[in-house]
Scaffold this motif. Structure first.
Motif, PDB file in Angstrom:
ATOM      1  N   VAL A 159     -31.382 131.332 -13.426  1.00 57.09           N
ATOM      2  CA  VAL A 159     -32.406 131.491 -12.384  1.00 57.09           C
ATOM      3  C   VAL A 159     -31.733 131.770 -11.043  1.00 57.09           C
ATOM      4  O   VAL A 159     -30.513 131.634 -10.899  1.00 57.09           O
ATOM      5  CB  VAL A 159     -33.302 130.226 -12.261  1.00 57.09           C
ATOM      6  N   SER A 160     -32.520 132.144 -10.045  1.00 57.90           N
ATOM      7  CA  SER A 160     -31.998 132.375  -8.703  1.00 57.90           C
ATOM      8  C   SER A 160     -31.211 131.152  -8.231  1.00 57.90           C
ATOM      9  O   SER A 160     -31.664 130.011  -8.364  1.00 57.90           O
ATOM     10  CB  SER A 160     -33.151 132.639  -7.736  1.00 57.90           C
ATOM     11  N   SER A 161     -30.044 131.411  -7.650  1.00 66.90           N
ATOM     12  CA  SER A 161     -29.212 130.308  -7.157  1.00 66.90           C
ATOM     13  C   SER A 161     -29.906 129.533  -6.050  1.00 66.90           C
ATOM     14  O   SER A 161     -29.546 128.386  -5.770  1.00 66.90           O
ATOM     15  CB  SER A 161     -27.878 130.844  -6.650  1.00 66.90           C
ATOM     16  N   GLN A 162     -30.912 130.157  -5.397  1.00 59.77           N
ATOM     17  CA  GLN A 162     -31.614 129.441  -4.324  1.00 59.77           C
ATOM     18  C   GLN A 162     -32.414 128.252  -4.855  1.00 59.77           C
ATOM     19  O   GLN A 162     -32.559 127.240  -4.170  1.00 59.77           O
ATOM     20  CB  GLN A 162     -32.520 130.405  -3.563  1.00 59.77           C
ATOM     21  N   TYR A 163     -32.922 128.344  -6.085  1.00 58.20           N
ATOM     22  CA  TYR A 163     -33.596 127.199  -6.696  1.00 58.20           C
ATOM     23  C   TYR A 163     -32.597 126.062  -6.872  1.00 58.20           C
ATOM     24  O   TYR A 163     -32.884 124.894  -6.587  1.00 58.20           O
ATOM     25  CB  TYR A 163     -34.165 127.559  -8.074  1.00 58.20           C
ATOM     26  N   ILE A 164     -31.415 126.424  -7.382  1.00 56.02           N
ATOM     27  CA  ILE A 164     -30.381 125.423  -7.638  1.00 56.02           C
ATOM     28  C   ILE A 164     -29.905 124.810  -6.328  1.00 56.02           C
ATOM     29  O   ILE A 164     -29.825 123.586  -6.186  1.00 56.02           O
ATOM     30  CB  ILE A 164     -29.207 126.062  -8.417  1.00 56.02           C
ATOM     31  N   SER A 165     -29.616 125.661  -5.340  1.00 57.75           N
ATOM     32  CA  SER A 165     -29.130 125.167  -4.046  1.00 57.75           C
ATOM     33  C   SER A 165     -30.160 124.291  -3.345  1.00 57.75           C
ATOM     34  O   SER A 165     -29.808 123.313  -2.681  1.00 57.75           O
ATOM     35  CB  SER A 165     -28.729 126.333  -3.141  1.00 57.75           C
ATOM     36  N   ALA A 166     -31.444 124.630  -3.485  1.00 57.06           N
ATOM     37  CA  ALA A 166     -32.504 123.809  -2.867  1.00 57.06           C
ATOM     38  C   ALA A 166     -32.421 122.364  -3.366  1.00 57.06           C
ATOM     39  O   ALA A 166     -32.534 121.411  -2.588  1.00 57.06           O
ATOM     40  CB  ALA A 166     -33.872 124.407  -3.181  1.00 57.06           C
ATOM     41  N   LEU A 167     -32.199 122.207  -4.676  1.00 56.35           N
ATOM     42  CA  LEU A 167     -32.085 120.863  -5.262  1.00 56.35           C
ATOM     43  C   LEU A 167     -30.810 120.165  -4.793  1.00 56.35           C
ATOM     44  O   LEU A 167     -30.810 118.976  -4.475  1.00 56.35           O
ATOM     45  CB  LEU A 167     -32.098 120.949  -6.785  1.00 56.35           C
ATOM     46  N   LEU A 168     -29.702 120.924  -4.746  1.00 53.79           N
ATOM     47  CA  LEU A 168     -28.414 120.332  -4.369  1.00 53.79           C
ATOM     48  C   LEU A 168     -28.411 119.877  -2.915  1.00 53.79           C
ATOM     49  O   LEU A 168     -27.811 118.848  -2.572  1.00 53.79           O
ATOM     50  CB  LEU A 168     -27.288 121.340  -4.601  1.00 53.79           C
ATOM     51  N   LEU A 169     -29.082 120.636  -2.036  1.00 51.07           N
ATOM     52  CA  LEU A 169     -29.069 120.303  -0.612  1.00 51.07           C
ATOM     53  C   LEU A 169     -29.791 118.990  -0.303  1.00 51.07           C
ATOM     54  O   LEU A 169     -29.388 118.253   0.599  1.00 51.07           O
ATOM     55  CB  LEU A 169     -29.692 121.445   0.197  1.00 51.07           C
ATOM     56  N   ILE A 170     -30.864 118.698  -1.028  1.00 56.46           N
ATOM     57  CA  ILE A 170     -31.581 117.431  -0.785  1.00 56.46           C
ATOM     58  C   ILE A 170     -30.973 116.276  -1.570  1.00 56.46           C
ATOM     59  O   ILE A 170     -31.270 115.110  -1.303  1.00 56.46           O
ATOM     60  CB  ILE A 170     -33.084 117.546  -1.135  1.00 56.46           C
ATOM     61  N   ALA A 171     -30.090 116.586  -2.536  1.00 55.11           N
ATOM     62  CA  ALA A 171     -29.571 115.569  -3.460  1.00 55.11           C
ATOM     63  C   ALA A 171     -28.954 114.345  -2.783  1.00 55.11           C
ATOM     64  O   ALA A 171     -29.236 113.210  -3.177  1.00 55.11           O
ATOM     65  CB  ALA A 171     -28.577 116.210  -4.422  1.00 55.11           C
ATOM     66  N   PRO A 172     -28.111 114.519  -1.735  1.00 57.73           N
ATOM     67  CA  PRO A 172     -27.490 113.329  -1.148  1.00 57.73           C
ATOM     68  C   PRO A 172     -28.483 112.387  -0.479  1.00 57.73           C
ATOM     69  O   PRO A 172     -28.190 111.205  -0.295  1.00 57.73           O
ATOM     70  CB  PRO A 172     -26.502 113.898  -0.127  1.00 57.73           C
ATOM     71  N   LYS A 173     -29.679 112.888  -0.138  1.00 57.43           N
ATOM     72  CA  LYS A 173     -30.705 112.044   0.463  1.00 57.43           C
ATOM     73  C   LYS A 173     -31.563 111.321  -0.577  1.00 57.43           C
ATOM     74  O   LYS A 173     -32.343 110.434  -0.238  1.00 57.43           O
ATOM     75  CB  LYS A 173     -31.604 112.883   1.372  1.00 57.43           C
ATOM     76  N   LEU A 174     -31.441 111.720  -1.852  1.00 52.90           N
ATOM     77  CA  LEU A 174     -32.168 111.012  -2.907  1.00 52.90           C
ATOM     78  C   LEU A 174     -31.487 109.679  -3.163  1.00 52.90           C
ATOM     79  O   LEU A 174     -30.257 109.562  -3.084  1.00 52.90           O
ATOM     80  CB  LEU A 174     -32.209 111.849  -4.194  1.00 52.90           C
ATOM     81  N   GLU A 175     -32.285 108.683  -3.508  1.00 58.23           N
ATOM     82  CA  GLU A 175     -31.763 107.323  -3.643  1.00 58.23           C
ATOM     83  C   GLU A 175     -30.585 107.245  -4.618  1.00 58.23           C
ATOM     84  O   GLU A 175     -29.619 106.512  -4.400  1.00 58.23           O
ATOM     85  CB  GLU A 175     -32.888 106.389  -4.100  1.00 58.23           C
ATOM     86  N   ASN A 176     -30.672 108.033  -5.691  1.00 55.10           N
ATOM     87  CA  ASN A 176     -29.627 107.981  -6.725  1.00 55.10           C
ATOM     88  C   ASN A 176     -28.876 109.305  -6.879  1.00 55.10           C
ATOM     89  O   ASN A 176     -28.258 109.561  -7.915  1.00 55.10           O
ATOM     90  CB  ASN A 176     -30.249 107.576  -8.068  1.00 55.10           C
ATOM     91  N   GLY A 177     -28.942 110.156  -5.846  1.00 53.67           N
ATOM     92  CA  GLY A 177     -28.279 111.451  -5.939  1.00 53.67           C
ATOM     93  C   GLY A 177     -28.941 112.310  -7.010  1.00 53.67           C
ATOM     94  O   GLY A 177     -30.145 112.190  -7.258  1.00 53.67           O
ATOM     95  N   ILE A 178     -28.144 113.174  -7.648  1.00 56.12           N
ATOM     96  CA  ILE A 178     -28.721 114.062  -8.666  1.00 56.12           C
ATOM     97  C   ILE A 178     -27.699 114.373  -9.757  1.00 56.12           C
ATOM     98  O   ILE A 178     -26.493 114.440  -9.510  1.00 56.12           O
ATOM     99  CB  ILE A 178     -29.219 115.377  -8.016  1.00 56.12           C
ATOM    100  N   GLU A 179     -28.227 114.521 -10.981  1.00 59.83           N
ATOM    101  CA  GLU A 179     -27.456 115.072 -12.099  1.00 59.83           C
ATOM    102  C   GLU A 179     -28.228 116.292 -12.583  1.00 59.83           C
ATOM    103  O   GLU A 179     -29.266 116.163 -13.223  1.00 59.83           O
ATOM    104  CB  GLU A 179     -27.304 114.053 -13.231  1.00 59.83           C
ATOM    105  N   LEU A 180     -27.715 117.464 -12.245  1.00 65.77           N
ATOM    106  CA  LEU A 180     -28.395 118.721 -12.546  1.00 65.77           C
ATOM    107  C   LEU A 180     -27.696 119.426 -13.702  1.00 65.77           C
ATOM    108  O   LEU A 180     -26.526 119.811 -13.586  1.00 65.77           O
ATOM    109  CB  LEU A 180     -28.406 119.616 -11.301  1.00 65.77           C
ATOM    110  N   THR A 181     -28.416 119.597 -14.807  1.00 62.57           N
ATOM    111  CA  THR A 181     -27.880 120.317 -15.962  1.00 62.57           C
ATOM    112  C   THR A 181     -28.390 121.742 -15.936  1.00 62.57           C
ATOM    113  O   THR A 181     -29.593 121.986 -15.797  1.00 62.57           O
ATOM    114  CB  THR A 181     -28.312 119.637 -17.277  1.00 62.57           C
TER     115      THR A 181
END
Length: 410
Positions: free
Chosen positions: A143-165
């Motif tokens: 998919v477009s890398s912008q979808y992936i980057s959108a998730l990664l950019l907010i990840a550090p603000k999520l309580e438990n970070g992110i594990e994106l497969t």
């Protein structure tokens, strides 16, 4: 406003200052909204980055980002994390035709509350901001890398970070790595192994005050590579500010344009492009652009201007840009006398040396169509329809072409 470009010859040596990368600017603007301790210099003056900045600062409940696709994707993720804030995120008519279900579904997997106001799978979106505690999500890797980057950019603000497969073969890896590198710059721990990306959480108090400088935009540099390629041997154009070890995927231009007789020299945060040899008509232009699809239009037009055959692949994301860029390229090059075959993923240009003159190039609300075709004025006079569309990413484009020696009139 239509712009008539006369057949032009540019100066033997020129220097141009190019604004900051839109891709880097928009990522850093979002990170700055999450972590206000960050200061940014050389921010892009593009419409997209101006809209992104205004949207992040706005306290309105309805945010209209017009044609700014990157802003739509990044802001969808951002507003989903803003606890207690309800937003309607909308855009232009074309924006309402651009799919966003992949990102919305991924955010909802993380616990977001996003729904569609009009058509299922498309903006405008109704976003109820909340605290997101889930951290596991899966996306198709192509998919477009912008979808992936959108998730990664907010990840550090999520309580438990992110594990994106990422499921399948990953495309646009440089844009993903750009996002991860910018996160690392502000102290966020990231890991990208195989098809798994892990981002650790980072509290606001843990980010130090710092100043980050945005590198100039390599996509914008592509038009000057095209100009150099279509100019006389010995012509040089110096652009600033650029790094040899760039985070931007479009920095592949330095390698790609060797095929067009253009060399690249880095010195003191600047890059000099020089036409060193003429290419022969039997030169084969074959590139897989899955990591840099935004320069496909420029490369296609350069090849057409030089009368070369060209085969480009890795272009599947071009169908969901400001317009279907593959169809648009085929239509406009064929108006000029070219022969183009396209698939969902590729473009093939036949060898044609007899170009039609004074043809009006439609731009389809797409800044890159206008800028990619402009260098052809070194070969034949052409007309660029809706020339102001360049402001989306490069507001001073026509001024910079005039400084090079291009001659045009409204």
């Amino acid at each position: 406003m239509n712009l008539h470009l006369n057949k032009s010859t540019i100066h033997k040596a020129s220097t141009i200052q190019i604004t900051g990368s839109k891709s880097e600017s928009n990522r850093l603007l979002l990170l700055q909204a999450l972590y206000p301790e960050i200061k940014i210099t050389n921010v892009s003056n593009s419409d997209d980055s101006v809209l992104m900045s205004k949207a992040l600062a706005s306290r309105d409940n309805i945010i209209d980002i017009h044609h700014a696709g990157t802003a739509m994707r990044f802001l969808t993720a951002y507003f989903s994390t803003q606890d207690g804030r309800d937003i309607e995120l909308t855009g232009s008519k074309r924006m309402k035709e651009r799919p966003i279900a992949i990102l919305v579904d991924a955010l909802n997997q993380l616990g977001a509350d996003i729904s569609y106001k009009e058509n299922q799978g498309f903006p405008p979106l109704l976003i109820k901001g909340k605290k997101l505690t889930k951290n596991k999500v899966t996306l198709k890797a192509n998919v477009s890398s912008q979808y992936i980057s959108a998730l990664l950019l907010i990840a550090p603000k999520l309580e438990n970070g992110i594990e994106l497969t990422l499921d399948g073969e990953i495309t646009s890896v440089p844009y993903i790595k750009m996002t991860l590198s910018l996160l690392e710059e502000i102290g966020v721990k990231t890991k990208f192994e195989g098809n798994l990306i892990t981002i650790a959480p980072k509290k606001q108090s843990e980010v130090n005050a710092q100043q980050l400088t945005v590198e100039s935009d390599w996509s914008s540099a592509s038009y000057f590579y095209s100009i150099a390629a279509m100019s006389a041997i010995g012509t040089s154009i110096t652009l600033s500010s650029y790094k040899q070890n760039s985070l931007q995927g479009d920095s592949a231009l330095a390698t790609i344009y060797k095929s067009f007789g253009v060399t690249t020299t880095f010195k003191d945060n600047s890059v000099t492009l020089q036409k060193v040899e003429e290419v022969t008509l039997d030169t084969q232009i074959n590139f897989d652009l899955k990591n840099a699809p935004d320069i496909a239009q420029t490369i296609s037009v350069t090849a057409f201007g030089l009368g070369l055959e060209c085969h480009l692949t890795g272009l599947h994301t071009l169908k969901i840009k400001e317009t279907d860029r593959l169809v648009a390229l085929k239509t406009e090059i064929e108006k000029l006398g070219g022969q183009v075959a396209i698939t969902d993923n590729s473009l093939t240009l036949k060898k044609v040396t007899n170009r039609q003159q004074n043809i009006t190039i439609a731009t389809y609300n797409d800044h890159r169509m206008a800028m990619a075709f402009a260098p052809l004025a070194l070969k034949v006079p052409i007309i660029i329809e809706d020339s102001k569309v360049v402001s989306k990413s490069y507001p001073t484009f026509w001024d910079d072409l005039a400084a090079l020696g291009f001659i045009f009139s409204v």
